[in-house]
Design a protein around this motif. Structure first.
Motif, PDB file in Angstrom:
ATOM      1  N   GLU A 202       0.843  -1.196   0.000  1.00 20.95           N
ATOM      2  CA  GLU A 202       0.000   0.000   0.000  1.00 20.95           C
ATOM      3  C   GLU A 202       0.875   1.241   0.000  1.00 20.95           C
ATOM      4  OE1 GLU A 202      -2.761  -0.037   3.257  1.00 20.95           O
ATOM      5  OE2 GLU A 202      -3.386  -2.096   2.855  1.00 20.95           O
ATOM      6  N   LEU A 203       0.471   2.209  -0.795  1.00 23.01           N
ATOM      7  CA  LEU A 203       1.165   3.497  -0.820  1.00 23.01           C
ATOM      8  C   LEU A 203       0.113   4.587  -0.805  1.00 23.01           C
ATOM      9  CD1 LEU A 203       3.671   5.259  -1.046  1.00 23.01           C
ATOM     10  CD2 LEU A 203       3.584   4.940  -3.534  1.00 23.01           C
ATOM     11  N   ASN A 204       0.141   5.386   0.261  1.00 23.42           N
ATOM     12  CA  ASN A 204      -0.807   6.480   0.390  1.00 23.42           C
ATOM     13  C   ASN A 204      -0.027   7.790   0.329  1.00 23.42           C
ATOM     14  OD1 ASN A 204      -2.623   8.456   1.178  1.00 23.42           O
ATOM     15  ND2 ASN A 204      -3.661   7.125   2.640  1.00 23.42           N
ATOM     16  N   ALA A 205      -0.213   8.506  -0.760  1.00 20.68           N
ATOM     17  CA  ALA A 205       0.431   9.808  -0.939  1.00 20.68           C
ATOM     18  C   ALA A 205      -0.628  10.876  -1.210  1.00 20.68           C
ATOM     19  CB  ALA A 205       1.442   9.737  -2.080  1.00 20.68           C
ATOM     20  N   GLU A 206      -1.774  10.726  -0.547  1.00 23.07           N
ATOM     21  CA  GLU A 206      -2.867  11.670  -0.726  1.00 23.07           C
ATOM     22  C   GLU A 206      -2.538  13.026  -0.104  1.00 23.07           C
ATOM     23  OE1 GLU A 206      -6.281   9.774   1.032  1.00 23.07           O
ATOM     24  OE2 GLU A 206      -6.635   8.530  -0.736  1.00 23.07           O
ATOM     25  N   HIS A 207      -3.189  14.075  -0.640  1.00 23.05           N
ATOM     26  CA  HIS A 207      -3.106  15.435  -0.104  1.00 23.05           C
ATOM     27  C   HIS A 207      -1.665  15.940  -0.031  1.00 23.05           C
ATOM     28  CE1 HIS A 207      -7.377  15.475   0.828  1.00 23.05           C
ATOM     29  NE2 HIS A 207      -7.221  14.219   1.234  1.00 23.05           N
ATOM     30  N   ASN A 208      -0.980  15.887  -1.174  1.00 22.30           N
ATOM     31  CA  ASN A 208       0.376  16.410  -1.273  1.00 22.30           C
ATOM     32  C   ASN A 208       0.462  17.347  -2.470  1.00 22.30           C
ATOM     33  OD1 ASN A 208       2.247  15.173   0.803  1.00 22.30           O
ATOM     34  ND2 ASN A 208       1.151  13.362   0.085  1.00 22.30           N
ATOM     35  N   SER A 209       1.666  17.584  -2.945  1.00 23.78           N
ATOM     36  CA  SER A 209       1.879  18.470  -4.092  1.00 23.78           C
ATOM     37  C   SER A 209       2.565  17.726  -5.230  1.00 23.78           C
ATOM     38  CB  SER A 209       2.733  19.673  -3.659  1.00 23.78           C
ATOM     39  OG  SER A 209       2.065  20.429  -2.686  1.00 23.78           O
ATOM     40  N   LEU A 210       2.253  16.458  -5.387  1.00 21.75           N
ATOM     41  CA  LEU A 210       2.877  15.644  -6.435  1.00 21.75           C
ATOM     42  C   LEU A 210       2.388  16.091  -7.813  1.00 21.75           C
ATOM     43  CD1 LEU A 210       2.411  12.109  -4.838  1.00 21.75           C
ATOM     44  CD2 LEU A 210       4.483  13.500  -4.843  1.00 21.75           C
ATOM     45  N   VAL A 211       3.329  16.240  -8.734  1.00 19.22           N
ATOM     46  CA  VAL A 211       2.993  16.544 -10.121  1.00 19.22           C
ATOM     47  C   VAL A 211       3.055  15.258 -10.941  1.00 19.22           C
ATOM     48  CG1 VAL A 211       3.674  17.849 -12.169  1.00 19.22           C
ATOM     49  CG2 VAL A 211       3.813  18.912  -9.914  1.00 19.22           C
TER      50      VAL A 211
END
Length: 154
Positions: free
Chosen positions: A17-26
């Motif tokens: 699982e990878l949760n990278a929600e609510h960031n500034s990823l482009v």
């Protein structure tokens, strides 16, 4: 806020699982396509413009949430909230890229084969021309000069 995901994360082969929600990823690294155990990839509410098509090769991926990424052109806005549709679209991109790569390889193979055939044809043409010249030389050596003046050989 996280601005990028390190490409080295792609070597965490047992990551599920990878949760990278609510960031500034482009964008996210293509190396995530190596995570063959990944079941959930949550990228909701970032600034994603694209996703690596390699993600489409992850057969274990059950959830791919990329909703609330307004600049994500590769997945139509109406489909971004439906994880199954997002996975389907990414899989289409992945399959298309794989097919294009295969076509390029096949094209190169065919192009190389055509070049080899062209060289073989040129060698054959030269051999035929040499045979014609040899035939003329043989005929000239067998026909007396006074007969050769009155006859033409073709």
């Amino acid at each position: 806020y996280l601005e990028d995901i390190p490409k080295e994360l792609g070597s965490c082969f047992f990551l599920e699982e990878l949760n990278a929600e609510h960031n500034s990823l482009v964008t996210v690294p293509a190396s995530l396509g190596s995570l063959q155990q990944l079941r959930e990839l949550r990228l909701k509410h970032n600034r994603l413009e694209t996703l690596p098509v390699e993600i489409g090769g992850l057969d274990t991926l059950e959830v791919l949430d990329c909703s609330e990424n307004d600049q994500l052109a590769m997945v139509p806005q109406k489909l971004r909230d439906d994880s199954e549709m997002v996975k389907f679209v990414i899989r289409l991109h992945y399959d298309t890229l794989r097919h294009i790569t295969q076509i390029k390889e096949n094209y190169k193979d065919v192009k190389d084969a055509l070049q080899r055939q062209e060289h073989a044809n040129l060698r054959l043409r030269d051999a035929i021309e040499q045979c014609k010249a040899d035939k003329e030389a043989i005929i000239e050596s067998l026909v007396p000069d006074e007969v050769a003046d009155t006859c033409t050989v073709s």
